[in-house]
Structures are given as C-alpha cells and as structure tokens.
Design a protein around this motif. Structure first.
Motif, PDB file in Angstrom:
ATOM      1  N   ARG A   1       0.837  -1.210   0.000  1.00  0.00           N
ATOM      2  CA  ARG A   1       0.000   0.000   0.000  1.00  0.00           C
ATOM      3  C   ARG A   1       0.869   1.257   0.000  1.00  0.00           C
ATOM      4  NH1 ARG A   1      -3.290  -3.373   3.305  1.00  0.00           N
ATOM      5  NH2 ARG A   1      -2.321  -2.625   5.232  1.00  0.00           N
ATOM      6  N   VAL A   2       1.936   1.239   0.776  1.00  0.00           N
ATOM      7  CA  VAL A   2       2.860   2.379   0.791  1.00  0.00           C
ATOM      8  C   VAL A   2       3.485   2.558  -0.596  1.00  0.00           C
ATOM      9  CG1 VAL A   2       5.006   3.276   1.759  1.00  0.00           C
ATOM     10  CG2 VAL A   2       3.346   2.136   3.247  1.00  0.00           C
ATOM     11  N   GLN A   3       3.915   1.473  -1.202  1.00  0.00           N
ATOM     12  CA  GLN A   3       4.498   1.545  -2.538  1.00  0.00           C
ATOM     13  C   GLN A   3       3.506   2.122  -3.541  1.00  0.00           C
ATOM     14  OE1 GLN A   3       5.644  -2.605  -2.876  1.00  0.00           O
ATOM     15  NE2 GLN A   3       7.816  -2.071  -2.690  1.00  0.00           N
TER      16      GLN A   3
ATOM     17  N   PRO B   1      10.349   0.976   1.263  1.00  0.00           N
ATOM     18  CA  PRO B   1       9.614   0.699   0.022  1.00  0.00           C
ATOM     19  C   PRO B   1      10.473   0.193  -1.121  1.00  0.00           C
ATOM     20  CG  PRO B   1       8.822   2.733   1.015  1.00  0.00           C
ATOM     21  CD  PRO B   1      10.032   2.330   1.793  1.00  0.00           C
TER      22      PRO B   1
END
Length: 212
Positions: free
Chosen positions: A150-152, A200
């Motif tokens: 999700r961060v990526q 990430p």
C-alpha cells in the motif's frame, strides 16, 4: 525514445545514490549477477557504467544501452577502463536498435523499475536474444507485505517517479519477466540494503531467465 535528458537526477544519482549503493555492498550483487557470462551481451539502462568492472573476461563484448545523455557520457568514460570491450550507445529498452537474436545474454540491473513501458522493454530484450539466450536481472520489486505494498502504491502514484528518474517501487518484475515469454530458471528474494527495517525500495530479486 532516445536522447532522454534528466540532468538533475543523473548528477544526483552519480554523486550520491550510486556511491551510497556501492557503500551498502551492491558490488557483491553485481558480481553475482554477471558471473559466468560469455559471448555478446547487451545491458539495458547501463547508467554511468557501475557494472562494467564486474564483467568476466569470458565476455567478448558488451553493448551498453543508456537513454540519459549525462549518464551515457559517464558510462562512456567508464568503458575505457572496463576489463572487456564495452560499446556505449544511445537507446531505450522499449525500442532496442538491434536485429533479432543479436545477443547471447542480456543484463537488467536496477532499471526495470524505471522504464516507461516494462512489458514492451521485456519483449524487446527477448527479441534481441538468440534462442537459449539468458537474461540476468537484479531489481527492486513489489513487497510481499500487504502494508508495504500500500505504501508503494501511494509513492508510485505521487512523487517517487518524478523525484527518482521514473523509478517505481512496486512493480512485480519477476511476474513480468515470465509473462514476457521467458523461462525463469533461478530467482532469489533478498532485502537490500540489509537494514533492520524494510523500506519501500528494499525488496529485491536476483535471478536468471532463458529465452526458449
């Protein structure tokens, strides 16, 4: 597309990011990536030539493709002291200026994250390899953690590609290589740099694939 110019990124990479990777130990992975290669080799997205010192003497010639003109100029200078003949040429992975089956092997090192069209680039690499030719790859890829993915996704949809020369942190490059028609013959997942906490861009794959 050739003659691509990202002068700010190119200079920052050459002066800061590239040396930081070397200090973190990426040279060991470069050596592993290139070990045992021979014949005619094409390297896509060669950057400023950091792989060149690690090519084994069994390689007859390397054709290093780099679209960014500042990095390409630096690669040209690095080629002069390489242990094998290296020709540095202008070109993009999505449209390689070579005939079908021209090479015995191909190298993709920290570049498939940033090509404009990964699917097309891999099709081109497959095209210029002879049947049985090998693709060597070392790339940072999509995390196996749902939270980090999700961060990526957020980073890739916002500032990261603009700040990092088109780089995307969350591409599933291993799956893309297989989808392009390669037979993946070896794949190792690793964290680089080997920090205590994942970032990430710390999930990597190192591997080999063959054009059937």
């Amino acid at each position: 597309m050739t003659g691509r110019s990202r002068p700010v990124f190119a200079r920052l990479y050459a002066r800061l990011a590239g040396p930081a990777l070397e200090r973190a130990g990426v040279d060991a992975y470069r050596r592993s990536l290139l070990a045992g290669l021979d014949g005619e080799v094409v390297e896509i997205g060669a950057g400023n030539g950091l792989n060149f010192p690690h090519y084994p003497a069994s390689v007859r010639r390397v054709v290093a493709v780099e679209p960014e003109r500042h990095l390409r100029a630096m690669a040209g200078r690095a080629a002069r002291t390489a242990p094998v003949p290296v020709d540095v040429v202008d070109g993009a992975a999505e449209g390689l200026p070579f005939p079908d089956g021209a090479f015995d092997a191909a190298v993709a090192c920290l570049v498939l994250c940033s090509v404009a069209d990964q699917e097309r680039a891999l099709r081109e690499v497959r095209r210029v390899l002879r049947p049985g030719g090998e693709l060597r790859f070392f790339e940072h890829v999509r995390s196996e953690s749902p939270g980090m993915r999700r961060v990526q996704g957020v980073l890739d949809a916002t500032l990261w590609p603009r700040l990092m020369g088109g780089c995307h942190t969350g591409r599933d490059t291993g799956a893309a290589i297989a989808a392009a028609g390669f037979e993946v013959t070896g794949l190792r997942r690793l964290r680089f740099p080997a920090t205590a906490r994942a970032t990430p861009s710390s999930g990597h794959i190192l591997g080999t694939a063959v054009r059937p």
